[in-house]
Design a protein around this motif. Structure first.
Motif, PDB file in Angstrom:
ATOM      1  N   CYS A 105       0.627  14.813  77.693  1.00 42.10           N
ATOM      2  CA  CYS A 105       1.151  13.884  76.936  1.00 42.10           C
ATOM      3  C   CYS A 105       2.824  14.218  76.625  1.00 42.10           C
ATOM      4  CB  CYS A 105       0.504  13.673  75.758  1.00 42.10           C
ATOM      5  SG  CYS A 105      -1.038  13.238  75.930  1.00 42.10           S
ATOM      6  N   SER A 106       3.665  13.129  76.704  1.00 42.42           N
ATOM      7  CA  SER A 106       4.888  13.504  76.203  1.00 42.42           C
ATOM      8  C   SER A 106       5.074  12.858  74.721  1.00 42.42           C
ATOM      9  CB  SER A 106       6.080  12.444  76.913  1.00 42.42           C
ATOM     10  OG  SER A 106       6.351  13.115  77.952  1.00 42.42           O
ATOM     11  N   GLU A 107       5.718  13.397  73.910  1.00 39.48           N
ATOM     12  CA  GLU A 107       5.738  13.174  72.618  1.00 39.48           C
ATOM     13  C   GLU A 107       7.166  12.778  71.931  1.00 39.48           C
ATOM     14  OE1 GLU A 107       4.640  15.278  68.342  1.00 39.48           O
ATOM     15  OE2 GLU A 107       3.705  16.242  70.089  1.00 39.48           O
ATOM     16  N   GLY A 108       7.533  11.899  71.222  1.00 39.66           N
ATOM     17  CA  GLY A 108       8.607  11.460  70.408  1.00 39.66           C
ATOM     18  C   GLY A 108       8.327  11.427  69.198  1.00 39.66           C
ATOM     19  N   TYR A 109       9.693  11.733  68.470  1.00 39.31           N
ATOM     20  CA  TYR A 109       9.912  11.291  66.930  1.00 39.31           C
ATOM     21  C   TYR A 109      10.874  10.200  66.489  1.00 39.31           C
ATOM     22  CZ  TYR A 109       7.589  16.049  67.035  1.00 39.31           C
ATOM     23  OH  TYR A 109       6.928  17.395  67.413  1.00 39.31           O
ATOM     24  N   ALA A 110      10.481   9.455  65.728  1.00 37.85           N
ATOM     25  CA  ALA A 110      11.599   8.451  65.139  1.00 37.85           C
ATOM     26  C   ALA A 110      11.641   8.880  63.728  1.00 37.85           C
ATOM     27  CB  ALA A 110      11.278   7.087  65.432  1.00 37.85           C
ATOM     28  N   VAL A 111      12.818   9.781  63.207  1.00 34.64           N
ATOM     29  CA  VAL A 111      12.837  10.100  62.102  1.00 34.64           C
ATOM     30  C   VAL A 111      13.253   9.164  61.106  1.00 34.64           C
ATOM     31  CG1 VAL A 111      13.785  11.937  60.611  1.00 34.64           C
ATOM     32  CG2 VAL A 111      13.569  12.219  62.921  1.00 34.64           C
ATOM     33  N   THR A 112      12.493   9.057  59.937  1.00 34.37           N
ATOM     34  CA  THR A 112      12.752   8.006  58.897  1.00 34.37           C
ATOM     35  C   THR A 112      13.497   8.422  57.460  1.00 34.37           C
ATOM     36  OG1 THR A 112      10.398   8.122  58.295  1.00 34.37           O
ATOM     37  CG2 THR A 112      10.940   6.351  59.653  1.00 34.37           C
ATOM     38  N   GLY A 113      13.103   9.821  57.121  1.00 32.18           N
ATOM     39  CA  GLY A 113      13.601  10.225  55.819  1.00 32.18           C
ATOM     40  C   GLY A 113      13.696  11.689  56.075  1.00 32.18           C
ATOM     41  N   GLY A 114      14.447  12.376  54.961  1.00 28.21           N
ATOM     42  CA  GLY A 114      14.563  13.839  55.032  1.00 28.21           C
ATOM     43  C   GLY A 114      15.437  14.445  56.178  1.00 28.21           C
ATOM     44  N   ARG A 115      15.408  15.635  56.072  1.00 26.22           N
ATOM     45  CA  ARG A 115      16.098  16.222  56.973  1.00 26.22           C
ATOM     46  C   ARG A 115      15.227  17.783  57.594  1.00 26.22           C
ATOM     47  NH1 ARG A 115      18.810  20.516  54.645  1.00 26.22           N
ATOM     48  NH2 ARG A 115      18.609  20.734  52.351  1.00 26.22           N
ATOM     49  N   GLY A 116      15.582  18.115  58.625  1.00 21.93           N
ATOM     50  CA  GLY A 116      15.038  19.230  59.352  1.00 21.93           C
ATOM     51  C   GLY A 116      15.166  19.496  60.755  1.00 21.93           C
ATOM     52  N   ALA A 117      14.427  19.839  61.595  1.00 24.09           N
ATOM     53  CA  ALA A 117      14.462  20.301  63.070  1.00 24.09           C
ATOM     54  C   ALA A 117      13.476  20.459  63.556  1.00 24.09           C
ATOM     55  CB  ALA A 117      15.341  21.501  63.137  1.00 24.09           C
ATOM     56  N   GLU A 139      16.822  24.564  69.183  1.00 27.09           N
ATOM     57  CA  GLU A 139      16.742  23.756  67.904  1.00 27.09           C
ATOM     58  C   GLU A 139      17.371  22.423  67.641  1.00 27.09           C
ATOM     59  OE1 GLU A 139      15.641  26.409  64.441  1.00 27.09           O
ATOM     60  OE2 GLU A 139      17.212  25.029  63.141  1.00 27.09           O
ATOM     61  N   THR A 140      16.742  21.327  67.760  1.00 26.20           N
ATOM     62  CA  THR A 140      17.264  19.985  67.556  1.00 26.20           C
ATOM     63  C   THR A 140      17.269  19.571  66.193  1.00 26.20           C
ATOM     64  OG1 THR A 140      16.549  19.573  69.900  1.00 26.20           O
ATOM     65  CG2 THR A 140      17.289  17.541  68.442  1.00 26.20           C
ATOM     66  N   PRO A 141      18.444  19.315  65.537  1.00 24.77           N
ATOM     67  CA  PRO A 141      18.420  18.746  64.173  1.00 24.77           C
ATOM     68  C   PRO A 141      17.601  17.478  64.213  1.00 24.77           C
ATOM     69  CG  PRO A 141      20.783  19.600  64.824  1.00 24.77           C
ATOM     70  CD  PRO A 141      19.982  19.296  65.938  1.00 24.77           C
ATOM     71  N   LEU A 142      17.168  16.817  62.759  1.00 23.95           N
ATOM     72  CA  LEU A 142      16.550  15.856  62.672  1.00 23.95           C
ATOM     73  C   LEU A 142      17.025  15.349  61.442  1.00 23.95           C
ATOM     74  CD1 LEU A 142      12.907  16.848  63.832  1.00 23.95           C
ATOM     75  CD2 LEU A 142      14.394  15.687  65.057  1.00 23.95           C
ATOM     76  N   SER A 143      17.320  14.026  61.217  1.00 26.27           N
ATOM     77  CA  SER A 143      17.840  13.351  60.328  1.00 26.27           C
ATOM     78  C   SER A 143      17.547  12.089  60.440  1.00 26.27           C
ATOM     79  CB  SER A 143      19.042  13.372  60.049  1.00 26.27           C
ATOM     80  OG  SER A 143      20.061  13.039  60.958  1.00 26.27           O
ATOM     81  N   PRO A 144      17.418  11.178  59.405  1.00 25.97           N
ATOM     82  CA  PRO A 144      17.203   9.661  59.556  1.00 25.97           C
ATOM     83  C   PRO A 144      17.872   8.993  60.507  1.00 25.97           C
ATOM     84  CG  PRO A 144      17.109  10.195  57.357  1.00 25.97           C
ATOM     85  CD  PRO A 144      17.710  11.381  57.945  1.00 25.97           C
ATOM     86  N   GLY A 145      17.245   8.162  61.305  1.00 28.84           N
ATOM     87  CA  GLY A 145      17.797   7.466  62.515  1.00 28.84           C
ATOM     88  C   GLY A 145      17.515   8.206  63.792  1.00 28.84           C
ATOM     89  N   ALA A 146      17.506   9.526  63.971  1.00 28.33           N
ATOM     90  CA  ALA A 146      17.284  10.159  65.038  1.00 28.33           C
ATOM     91  C   ALA A 146      16.011   9.984  65.883  1.00 28.33           C
ATOM     92  CB  ALA A 146      17.173  11.939  64.760  1.00 28.33           C
ATOM     93  N   LEU A 147      16.061   9.934  67.094  1.00 29.85           N
ATOM     94  CA  LEU A 147      15.054   9.540  68.033  1.00 29.85           C
ATOM     95  C   LEU A 147      14.845  10.774  68.961  1.00 29.85           C
ATOM     96  CD1 LEU A 147      12.934   7.999  69.176  1.00 29.85           C
ATOM     97  CD2 LEU A 147      14.591   6.747  70.500  1.00 29.85           C
ATOM     98  N   VAL A 148      14.013  11.464  69.037  1.00 27.79           N
ATOM     99  CA  VAL A 148      14.211  12.755  70.214  1.00 27.79           C
ATOM    100  C   VAL A 148      12.639  12.852  70.629  1.00 27.79           C
ATOM    101  CG1 VAL A 148      13.716  15.443  69.855  1.00 27.79           C
ATOM    102  CG2 VAL A 148      15.295  14.077  68.172  1.00 27.79           C
TER     103      VAL A 148
END
Length: 245
Positions: A44-56, A67-76
């Motif tokens: 399975c491929s997996e994706g993230y649509a970030v809606t709040g906060g911050r991280g990686a 290490e890929t940064p994550l913040s609202p609006g990011a799609l990884v």
């Protein structure tokens, strides 16, 4: 052709995917980072649509660590075979989009436990399975224990890979395959009923379009779902899950 003779449309989420809302754990690990449980998916491929906060999201493949940064609006997103670990730097919340809806819940996730636990299927299952009954504190403690075991194994894999030694990662891949191989036949049936059925429905619609047949449009459906469970202890955080199969 009578509209009643047309095949019913595929009624799952587009493409047969799964979706959940995730609030990433903020438990600190041995390396000082807060977050979830490192693991890998085999199909399975997996994706993230970030809606709040911050991280990686930390990822490890044969090509190395990232290490890929994550913040609202990011799609990884990433493909099967990518070991991944979510890191929470502050209230990280996201929607998880998972290929082959149903397969991850059926076992398509292997945690990066130390090699001795990976080599014994019974020991592995005992280490990763949360208690069926128990209070909030008991479930949280069990989820934290397996997270810490997986971070231990992930750290060793990362260090070996960064040192130029590919063998520990290759050994992990082989161990993961051995753990889930007995499930492959059941996974194939879930795939047929999900992603394959969704693709097949599109093929049928294209055929009818080319023949000028609009009858299938009379079978349109609308679905709406609220989470079927809220706040479940998942691998990476507290999950709100949806029944979209």
């Amino acid at each position: 052709m009578n509209p009643s003779d047309a095949p019913a449309p595929y009624a799952g989420l587009p493409g047969g995917i799964g979706v959940s809302r995730l609030r990433v754990y903020d438990w600190p690990a041995a390396d000082g980072r807060r977050g979830g449980t490192p693991h890998v998916h085999l199909t399975c491929s997996e994706g993230y649509a970030v809606t709040g906060g911050r991280g990686a999201v930390q990822t490890l493949t044969a090509a190395g660590f990232q290490e890929t940064p994550l913040s609202p609006g990011a799609l990884v997103w990433f493909t099967p075979g990518t070991i991944h670990r979510l890191v929470n730097d502050g209230d990280l919340t996201l929607h998880v989009l998972m290929q082959n809806c149903g397969l991850p819940e059926a076992g398509d996730a292997v945690l990066t436990l130390p090699p001795a636990l990976l080599a014994d299927a019974g020991a592995y299952r005992a280490a990763v399975t949360l208690p069926a009954e128990g209070g909030e504190a008991e479930l949280a403690a069990a989820a934290l224990r397996r997270r810490d075991l997986a971070v231990e194994g992930f750290t060793a894999l990362r260090e070996a890979t960064e040192a130029g030694d590919p063998e520990p990662l290759a050994l992990f891949h082989r161990a993961a395959l051995a753990l889930v191989r007995p499930l492959a036949a059941r996974w194939r049936e879930r795939w047929r009923a999900g992603a394959a059925a969704a693709a097949g429905a599109t093929a049928t619609q294209l055929d009818r379009l080319e023949r000028g047949e609009a009858d299938y449009l009379a079978h349109a459906v609308v679905r709406a779902e609220q989470p079927s469970a809220r706040g479940k202890f998942g691998m990476c955080g507290r999950l709100d899950v949806y029944d979209v199969a």
